[in-house]
Design a protein around this motif. Structure first.
Motif, short mmCIF file in Angstrom:
data_model
loop_
_atom_site.label_atom_id
_atom_site.label_comp_id
_atom_site.label_asym_id
_atom_site.label_seq_id
_atom_site.Cartn_x
_atom_site.Cartn_y
_atom_site.Cartn_z
N GLY A 1 22.53 5.54 86.31
CA GLY A 1 23.20 4.79 87.26
C GLY A 1 22.70 5.15 88.86
N TRP A 2 22.96 4.44 89.72
CA TRP A 2 22.50 4.37 90.96
C TRP A 2 23.08 5.80 91.65
N HIS B 1 29.62 -6.52 94.99
CA HIS B 1 28.55 -7.89 95.00
C HIS B 1 29.20 -8.70 96.25
N TYR C 1 34.58 -4.26 85.79
CA TYR C 1 34.01 -5.54 86.44
C TYR C 1 34.41 -5.83 87.59
N ARG D 1 32.02 -1.49 83.32
CA ARG D 1 30.60 -1.96 83.80
C ARG D 1 29.57 -1.06 82.98
N ARG D 2 28.31 -1.13 83.11
CA ARG D 2 27.36 -0.44 82.47
C ARG D 2 27.79 -0.55 80.89
N HIS E 1 18.22 -1.52 88.93
CA HIS E 1 18.68 -2.48 89.79
C HIS E 1 19.25 -1.92 91.07
N MET F 1 18.26 -2.09 94.77
CA MET F 1 19.00 -2.86 95.81
C MET F 1 19.44 -1.92 97.09
N TYR G 1 18.94 -1.16 78.77
CA TYR G 1 19.86 -1.53 79.74
C TYR G 1 20.04 -0.62 80.71
C1 HEM Z 1 21.13 -11.41 93.45
C2 HEM Z 1 21.99 -11.15 92.63
C3 HEM Z 1 22.69 -10.05 91.74
C4 HEM Z 1 23.14 -10.16 90.53
C5 HEM Z 1 22.89 -11.43 89.47
C6 HEM Z 1 23.33 -8.84 90.28
C7 HEM Z 1 24.07 -8.54 89.04
C8 HEM Z 1 24.12 -7.25 88.50
C9 HEM Z 1 24.38 -6.53 87.45
C10 HEM Z 1 24.19 -7.38 86.05
C11 HEM Z 1 24.90 -5.43 87.59
C12 HEM Z 1 25.16 -4.51 86.28
C13 HEM Z 1 26.68 -4.32 85.96
C14 HEM Z 1 26.81 -3.34 84.85
O1 HEM Z 1 26.40 -3.35 83.87
O2 HEM Z 1 27.44 -2.39 85.05
C15 HEM Z 1 24.74 -4.91 88.82
C16 HEM Z 1 24.98 -3.61 89.11
C17 HEM Z 1 25.00 -3.37 90.61
N1 HEM Z 1 24.31 -4.22 91.76
FE1 HEM Z 1 23.84 -6.10 91.37
N2 HEM Z 1 23.39 -8.18 91.30
C18 HEM Z 1 22.91 -8.99 92.21
C19 HEM Z 1 22.43 -8.35 93.58
C20 HEM Z 1 22.80 -7.11 94.28
C21 HEM Z 1 22.37 -6.69 95.63
C22 HEM Z 1 21.96 -7.61 96.66
C23 HEM Z 1 22.94 -5.52 95.55
C24 HEM Z 1 22.83 -4.48 96.86
C25 HEM Z 1 22.43 -4.74 97.90
C26 HEM Z 1 23.14 -5.10 94.31
C27 HEM Z 1 23.72 -3.68 93.99
C28 HEM Z 1 24.20 -3.50 92.83
C29 HEM Z 1 24.81 -1.97 92.46
C30 HEM Z 1 24.79 -1.05 93.43
C31 HEM Z 1 25.10 -1.91 90.96
C32 HEM Z 1 25.83 -0.83 90.28
C33 HEM Z 1 24.66 -0.11 89.73
C34 HEM Z 1 25.07 1.01 88.77
O3 HEM Z 1 26.15 0.79 88.06
O4 HEM Z 1 24.46 2.06 88.82
N3 HEM Z 1 23.22 -5.94 93.53
N4 HEM Z 1 24.11 -6.02 89.67
#
Ligand code: HEM
Ligand SMILES: [Cu+2]
Length: 641
Positions: free
Chosen positions: A152-153, A404, A397, A464-465, A89, A93, A82
């Motif tokens: 993490g990003w 998002h 969250y 988150r995470r 991810h 992105m 995870y």
């Molecule tokens: C297409 C549908 C998308 C879904 C279903 C989705 C879903 C998720 C999920 C489940 C997480 C992790 C949450 C966690 O466990 O903390 C996440 C984190 C994140 N998403 Fe998305 N996402 C989508 C699109 C995008 C897009 C388009 C971007 C940016 C252009 C993006 C940027 C991020 C970033 C920066 C994080 C934080 C990662 C981190 O905590 O290091 N996501 N997203």
């Protein structure tokens, strides 16, 4: 010297001249031709395709995470998997899709919209694409080999430092980031010079289309933001690989330094994706509302203001690190201030739609979806800009929901709008409107079903995470709902892909200008020829095609036997000089490979910093010594200036 007066057809190119143009701009054929290409359209097309592949990969990772979270105490993923997935991810992105796709679209359309034949530094441009590709391949090779980054990003130290993250995972992350920074900087320089020096005569700065303005501002933001993270990723790599102590407090380093350097880039990065998206919106709205934009000047000023303010906000990501209160208040105020230019833009867009006769084709639907979602993301943004609220919501969250709404609402929606709008220009065929509308509704509904419940999950304390959660937490129903929403979005994306693949072959032929648009790219064929414009147009108004006179003045007197580009003055776009465009070359790819050896090798041995540059040197020699390797003779008596 080139001339810009209106000309009778007699002085335009005859069949012989056209054949000469075809020959001097003809790309090299075959696979070799693909490796040496320097045409901005060819580079941009593969750039866009690559970025979309990364979007699909990032989306796939999101889908797997959502399946894991769909029910409590799910065992599909281990905590370690995870961690890698959310890091991959986010990194994909932001670094491999968000910024690159905006750069890529600009590299295709800016030269066409300003009426020139290629970008200012075609080889540098090719080099940028190859470095980006190497960075992406590096990240995913690491992931496949179970060496995917997992911190993490934004990769905070000390978690990502040598003590808590031994192994190569974080090194892969740091070098991937370095590659994408090089690629972005290269593209920014190329775009700025193209916009300032290669506009068609008559396109003074006050006649610059809004999309081109948005790219000019974005490129300047890139120029100031990227060095900060490139520096940070280098320092991190050095702490990890050669034992420096930039971020090690035991030796006088400072973990907060990482956060400052990262967010000084990280906040503007959001605007690097968002400002061009406002440019898409400002192109689409007047064409589909069928009237000129209300408030051109306020829109330009808002773009510039957003670009400036973007650099005054980074500390709002650090409200929980115990900074002095006065500083916190300052950054709250700055964060609230950004709502002003955004509000001005929204007002101008809505006013234009209101006063026009809107035609609700797919591009406009995505723009309207954008306005709705952006207002929603903006409101939660104002909420987290307030320190006491943020201290509650931080790392929950609620933030995942907010980010998002902004990323998808304010960047991905306009991007899809732009895709439907410009696809006919690039491919010569229309996308299906029916599938486009299905795509829009699935994506719009899915987006809200996925992310709206996350606001409440945040209030309920879900951080988150986390890879899973207990039944007693009571988070199960809303999480299930979010996963169902993600499935709807995935269905939307599949519809989109089906549309692209069927329409690319069987869509209705587009013609030069299917929407009745006003910018210059619609004044040439779809897809445009290698030289973009047989005759460089002379621009007579802000809405170039809507305001041109029936005699359609063009530039004459350009050479045809060798590829020539016209340079014009920075403010008024008066003809200044002509230069000969460098031809196809393998050197950009060779240089990128040498840079690849340097940074990827550097993960394993410091010798890479000797070997890599040693390889770079001959590649650069090839680059420099083959600048004007063209077959054709010079046009008689016309030495390029
Ligand atoms: C297409 C549908 C998308 C879904 C279903 C989705 C879903 C998720 C999920 C489940 C997480 C992790 C949450 C966690 O466990 O903390 C996440 C984190 C994140 N998403 Fe998305 N996402 C989508 C699109 C995008 C897009 C388009 C971007 C940016 C252009 C993006 C940027 C991020 C970033 C920066 C994080 C934080 C990662 C981190 O905590 O290091 N996501 N997203
Ligand atoms: Cu921010």
């Amino acid at each position: 010297m080139a001339h810009t007066e209106a000309h009778a057809t007699a002085s335009l190119l005859d069949a012989g001249g056209r054949a000469e143009m075809e020959r001097s701009w003809r790309p090299e054929p075959g696979f070799w031709g693909w490796l040496v290409a320097v045409d901005h359209k060819s580079i941009a097309k593969r750039y866009i395709a690559t970025a979309f592949i990364f979007f699909l990969l990032g989306g796939l990772e999101a889908m797997v995470m959502r399946i894991q979270l769909a029910r409590p105490e799910n065992g599909l993923l281990s905590p370690d998997q995870y961690n890698q997935l959310f890091t991959m991810h986010g990194t994909t992105m932001m670094f491999l899709f968000g910024v690159p796709v905006q750069i890529a679209v600009a590299l295709y359309f800016v030269p066409l919209m300003v009426g020139t034949r290629n970008v200012a530094f075609p080889r540098l441009n090719a080099f940028g694409y190859w470095t980006y590709l190497i960075g992406g391949v590096l990240l995913y090779s690491g992931f496949i080999l179970n060496t995917g980054p997992d911190a993490g990003w934004f990769n905070y130290v000390p978690l990502s430092g040598p003590q808590y993250s031994p192994g190569k995972r974080i090194d892969v992350w740091a070098q991937t980031v370095t590659f994408t920074e090089i690629a972005s900087l290269v593209a920014a320089v190329t775009l700025i010079v193209t916009i300032l020096k290669q506009r068609a005569p008559g396109m003074s700065l006050n006649r610059l289309p809004l999309y081109v303005w948005s790219i000019l501002v974005t490129a300047v933001v890139i120029l100031f933001a990227m060095p900060s993270v490139a520096l940070a990723s280098m320092m991190l790599a050095m702490d990890r690989l050669i034992g420096t102590h930039f971020f090690n407090p035991a030796e006088g380093g400072d973990p907060l330094l990482w956060q400052h350097l990262f967010w000084f880039f990280g906040h503007p990065e959001v605007y690097i994706m968002f400002i061009p998206a406002t440019g898409f919106v400002s192109e689409i709205i007047p064409v589909f509302a069928r009237r000129k934009m209300f408030g051109h000047t306020p829109l330009v000023l808002s773009l510039v203001a957003t670009g400036f303010l973007a650099f005054g906000l980074w500390v709002h990501h650090m409200f929980t690190t115990g900074l002095p209160q006065l500083g916190q208040s300052f950054f709250t105020a700055a964060s609230l201030m950004i709502a002003i230019p955004n509000g001005v833009q929204i007002f101008c867009w809505i006013a234009t739609l209101w006063a026009g006769r809107p035609r609700f084709a797919t591009p406009l639907l995505f723009v309207i979806g954008f306005i709705v979602l952006f207002v929603c993301g903006g409101i939660t943004g104002v909420m987290v800009a307030s320190v006491p609220f943020d201290q509650q919501a931080h790392d929950t969250y609620f933030v995942v929901a907010h980010l998002h709404y902004v990323q998808i609402g304010a960047f991905v929606f306009p991007l899809f709008g732009a895709f439907y709008y410009w696809f006919p220009k690039v491919m010569g065929r229309m996308l299906s409107e029916t599938l486009g509308k299905v795509h829009f509704w699935l994506f719009f509904v899915g987006m809200n079903v996925t992310f709206f419940p996350m606001h409440f999950l945040g209030f309920m304390g879900m951080t988150r995470r986390v890879y899973t959660y207990p039944v007693e937490a009571g988070w199960a129903p809303l999480n299930l709902m979010a996963t169902v929403g993600a499935a709807l979005m995935a269905a939307g994306i599949l519809t989109f892909l089906a549309n692209v693949f069927t329409s690319a072959r069987r869509g209705a032929p587009a013609g030069d200008d299917p929407w009745g648009s006003h910018t210059l790219e619609w004044g040439t064929a779809s897809p445009p020829p290698a030289y973009n414009f047989l005759h460089i147009p002379v621009v007579q108004g802000l809405y170039a095609l809507w305001e041109r006179t029936p005699d359609r003045p063009v530039v004459t007197g350009m050479g045809t036997r060798r590829p020539e580009v016209l340079l014009t003055t920075v403010l008024d776009a008066e003809p200044d000089a002509r230069y000969e465009h460098p031809g196809p070359s393998i050197a950009p790819l060779l240089c990128a490979l040498a840079v690849g050896v340097t940074f990827i090798g550097g993960i394993f041995t410091t010798w890479a910093f000797v070997v890599g540059p040693a390889l770079l040197f001959p590649a650069l020699l090839v680059w420099m010594t083959t600048q004007d390797d063209h077959d054709g003779p010079r046009t008689e008596g016309e030495e390029p200036a």
